[in-house]
Design an enzyme around this catalytic site. Structure first.
Site, PDB file in Angstrom:
ATOM      1  N   GLY A   1       0.845  -1.192   0.000  1.00 47.60           N
ATOM      2  CA  GLY A   1       0.000   0.000   0.000  1.00 47.60           C
ATOM      3  C   GLY A   1       0.875   1.236   0.000  1.00 47.60           C
ATOM      4  O   GLY A   1       2.003   1.226  -0.490  1.00 47.60           O
ATOM      5  N   CYS A   2       0.373   2.311   0.568  1.00 46.47           N
ATOM      6  CA  CYS A   2       1.110   3.570   0.609  1.00 46.47           C
ATOM      7  C   CYS A   2       2.477   3.367   1.253  1.00 46.47           C
ATOM      8  O   CYS A   2       2.580   2.851   2.359  1.00 46.47           O
ATOM      9  CB  CYS A   2       0.310   4.612   1.385  1.00 46.47           C
ATOM     10  SG  CYS A   2       1.168   6.181   1.535  1.00 46.47           S
ATOM     11  N   TYR A   3       3.518   3.802   0.561  1.00 44.94           N
ATOM     12  CA  TYR A   3       4.867   3.528   1.054  1.00 44.94           C
ATOM     13  C   TYR A   3       5.235   4.284   2.320  1.00 44.94           C
ATOM     14  O   TYR A   3       6.154   3.911   3.023  1.00 44.94           O
ATOM     15  CB  TYR A   3       5.919   3.697  -0.019  1.00 44.94           C
ATOM     16  CG  TYR A   3       5.993   4.991  -0.809  1.00 44.94           C
ATOM     17  CD1 TYR A   3       5.640   6.227  -0.292  1.00 44.94           C
ATOM     18  CD2 TYR A   3       6.471   4.958  -2.119  1.00 44.94           C
ATOM     19  CE1 TYR A   3       5.764   7.385  -1.043  1.00 44.94           C
ATOM     20  CE2 TYR A   3       6.589   6.111  -2.885  1.00 44.94           C
ATOM     21  CZ  TYR A   3       6.233   7.327  -2.339  1.00 44.94           C
ATOM     22  OH  TYR A   3       6.346   8.477  -3.082  1.00 44.94           O
ATOM     23  N   TRP A   4       4.513   5.344   2.669  1.00 44.99           N
ATOM     24  CA  TRP A   4       4.819   6.070   3.907  1.00 44.99           C
ATOM     25  C   TRP A   4       4.600   5.168   5.121  1.00 44.99           C
ATOM     26  O   TRP A   4       5.419   5.129   6.025  1.00 44.99           O
ATOM     27  CB  TRP A   4       3.966   7.319   4.050  1.00 44.99           C
ATOM     28  CG  TRP A   4       4.210   8.368   3.013  1.00 44.99           C
ATOM     29  CD1 TRP A   4       5.339   8.545   2.266  1.00 44.99           C
ATOM     30  CD2 TRP A   4       3.291   9.390   2.618  1.00 44.99           C
ATOM     31  NE1 TRP A   4       5.177   9.620   1.429  1.00 44.99           N
ATOM     32  CE2 TRP A   4       3.932  10.158   1.622  1.00 44.99           C
ATOM     33  CE3 TRP A   4       2.000   9.724   2.992  1.00 44.99           C
ATOM     34  CZ2 TRP A   4       3.319  11.253   1.016  1.00 44.99           C
ATOM     35  CZ3 TRP A   4       1.393  10.820   2.397  1.00 44.99           C
ATOM     36  CH2 TRP A   4       2.046  11.564   1.417  1.00 44.99           C
TER      37      TRP A   4
ATOM     38  N   HIS B   1      -2.088   2.071   7.414  1.00 45.50           N
ATOM     39  CA  HIS B   1      -1.633   0.809   7.972  1.00 45.50           C
ATOM     40  C   HIS B   1      -2.000   0.714   9.451  1.00 45.50           C
ATOM     41  O   HIS B   1      -2.086   1.724  10.144  1.00 45.50           O
ATOM     42  CB  HIS B   1      -0.109   0.678   7.823  1.00 45.50           C
ATOM     43  CG  HIS B   1       0.329   0.541   6.403  1.00 45.50           C
ATOM     44  ND1 HIS B   1       0.567   1.616   5.590  1.00 45.50           N
ATOM     45  CD2 HIS B   1       0.573  -0.548   5.653  1.00 45.50           C
ATOM     46  CE1 HIS B   1       0.938   1.196   4.400  1.00 45.50           C
ATOM     47  NE2 HIS B   1       0.949  -0.121   4.417  1.00 45.50           N
TER      48      HIS B   1
END
Length: 185
Positions: free
Chosen positions: A13-16, A175
């Site tokens: 998902g979002c890499y952050w 997350h």
């Protein structure tokens, strides 16, 4: 055990959020285990466009996945890292994590050698058995869709995207822990 590469990339998902959970939380368990980590883009297609921009990747048209590129100080931690990876995202939602939908948000393990592929497949199969056996019930669906593919060209994201949640603690992150301890089969 056969020798194992120290480099891999993880799409969750979002890499952050992936960066926060791996760099901050995994290293709480194994201090100093990560030699280097950067967010960026990688494609399972060896013929994918070269050096895509963030906007191009977000369009979903390039085939690239938002990833955390990781170099481990101790490659023997690869299996434990893969288990940890499955605790903070939902690998049963194909190309989706929460509100983020598209191939750029796929659950993918980019493996740098055959030993990594073997271990990643073993852990994925074990997780599938845990889901089917009702020992992991926190995912949306019942089939683990995580891709296990060869490591390819990594394109780092711009500097403002690196360590984003450390710089912006209230920044976007979808997350969360689905479970903390890996159940016994």
């Amino acid at each position: 055990m056969a020798p194992i590469a120290s480099t891999l990339a993880l799409g969750a998902g979002c890499y952050w959020g992936t960066e926060k959970y791996i760099v901050k939380d995994f290293q709480k368990i194994h201090p100093g285990c990560i030699k280097d980590a950067k967010v960026g883009f990688m494609s399972p297609d060896k013929d994918a466009m070269k050096n895509p921009s963030y906007r191009q990747v977000c369009s979903g048209s390039t085939g690239h996945v938002e990833v955390l590129n990781v170099e481990l100080n101790d490659p023997a931690l690869f299996e434990e890292l893969i288990r940890f990876f499955f605790t903070f995202h939902d690998p049963t939602t194909l190309n989706r994590q929460g509100n983020d939908a598209g191939t750029q948000y796929a659950s993918v393990i980019f493996c740098a050698d055959e030993e990594q592929v073997k271990i990643a497949n073993k852990v994925k199969e074990e997780l599938q058995a845990l889901v089917e056996g009702g020992k992991v019930t926190s995912y949306t669906q019942k089939t683990v869709h995580t891709g296990i593919v060869p490591y390819s060209d990594f394109y780092p994201a711009h500097e403002e995207h690196q360590e984003y949640l450390s710089k912006n603690p209230s920044g976007y992150c979808n997350h969360r822990y689905r479970f903390r301890d890996w159940p016994e089969l």
